[in-house]
Design an enzyme around this catalytic site. Structure first.
Site, PDB file in Angstrom:
ATOM      1  N   HIS A 141       0.845  -1.204   0.000  1.00 38.69           N
ATOM      2  CA  HIS A 141       0.000   0.000   0.000  1.00 38.69           C
ATOM      3  C   HIS A 141       0.883   1.259   0.000  1.00 38.69           C
ATOM      4  CE1 HIS A 141      -3.096  -2.547   2.572  1.00 38.69           C
ATOM      5  NE2 HIS A 141      -2.993  -2.996   1.331  1.00 38.69           N
ATOM      6  N   HIS A 210      -6.424   1.125  -3.356  1.00 41.43           N
ATOM      7  CA  HIS A 210      -6.031   0.084  -2.389  1.00 41.43           C
ATOM      8  C   HIS A 210      -4.507  -0.083  -2.336  1.00 41.43           C
ATOM      9  CE1 HIS A 210      -6.683  -4.183  -0.601  1.00 41.43           C
ATOM     10  NE2 HIS A 210      -5.425  -3.849  -0.505  1.00 41.43           N
TER      11      HIS A 210
END
Ligand code: 13P
Ligand code: ZN
Length: 271
Positions: A141, A210
């Site tokens: 991430h 995401h």
């Protein structure tokens, strides 16, 4: 039998997860890694006939039957891997039925592999079909890559083109570009299948809002791909709200790609 805690592949996993945590890419349990191991090497550390327990994977990975992977655990924190590898990592082998993972080591507190195992194993299958040397899939991430998802069009050509413009070496490091998936529910076979489809064409796949997937022949290569995208995304986030006075032109990128002899996505340039 040698001590598994001294195995180079455990050491590499510890170093990589620690790096990713300290770069701020993998908060809490964010991110996961799967790394295909050499059976002979693993046999120096583990009795391959000793299956600790079996865990259903929920999908068929028949192309990977007998293959062994070291995989981060679900819900486990990257920051903790270096201190407690046996609880935070596991070594699994895909069983004869293709749908069961045989635990050979790790997940010592009763845990299991990452919830993103479908995307990982399906991506391994895709990458191996185009590059027999591929061994690693990383999901992460990274902050600026994620930030860029909110302010840049999520179109593969446009997203790749912007990243390539941000650092001179981008087109050389990922000449194949970056695949982009729309926001989808994570941890499912569906997102796994969609990621794997993109992985036939790209070594990098953005999961909108995401994170990112990167694949390579070793941890350094997969990490380095994500690192380069993240650097480019950082330059973008530092400059996109300012007037652009200078830029790397498409013609420059073509010259670069040709000078370095890389096969690049010509259709992602506007020549
Ligand atoms: P896991 O803890 O199951 O690996 O999930 C983390 C994550 O990043 C989900 O996309
Ligand atoms: Zn994630």
């Amino acid at each position: 039998m040698k001590n598994i805690l001294d195995a180079p592949f455990v050491e590499e996993m510890k170093k990589t997860t620690a790096n990713m945590y300290r770069l701020g890419w993998d908060e809490r349990n964010g991110g996961n890694i799967s790394y295909m191991l050499d059976e002979k090497e693993v046999a120096e550390y583990l009795d391959l006939n000793n299956v600790i327990r079996t865990i259903p994977t929920g999908f068929d990975a028949k192309e990977l039957i007998g293959k062994i992977f070291i995989v981060t655990g679900t819900g486990k924190y990257f920051k903790n891997v270096e201190y407690d590898p046996e609880n935070n990592l596991g070594i699994i082998r895909i069983a004869e039925d293709g749908t069961t993972a045989e635990l050979l080591w790790g997940y010592a507190d009763g845990g299991k592999f990452t919830s993103e195992l479908p995307a990982h194993l399906m991506s391994h299958i895709s990458r191996l079909s185009v590059d027999p040397e591929n061994r690693v899939v990383i999901h992460s991430h990274p902050t600026n890559t994620l930030a860029m998802n909110y302010v840049h069009e999520l179109d593969e050509k446009k997203f790749t083109h912007t990243l390539w413009e941000m650092c001179t070496e981008c087109i050389v490091v990922f000449p194949d570009g970056v695949g982009v998936l729309p926001w989808m529910l994570c941890g499912t076979n569906e997102i796994g299948e969609a990621t794997a489809e993109k992985m036939k064409e790209f070594r990098l796949v953005i999961w909108a809002m995401h994170g990112i997937y990167g694949a390579g022949k070793n941890l350094d290569e997969a990490f380095g791909l994500i690192e380069t995208v993240e650097k480019a995304a950082q330059i973008y986030m530092l400059t996109s709200h300012l007037p652009r006075i200078n830029t790397i032109k498409d013609k420059d990128m073509q010259i670069l790609a040709e000078a370095f002899g890389v096969e690049y996505r010509k259709d992602f340039l506007n020549l």
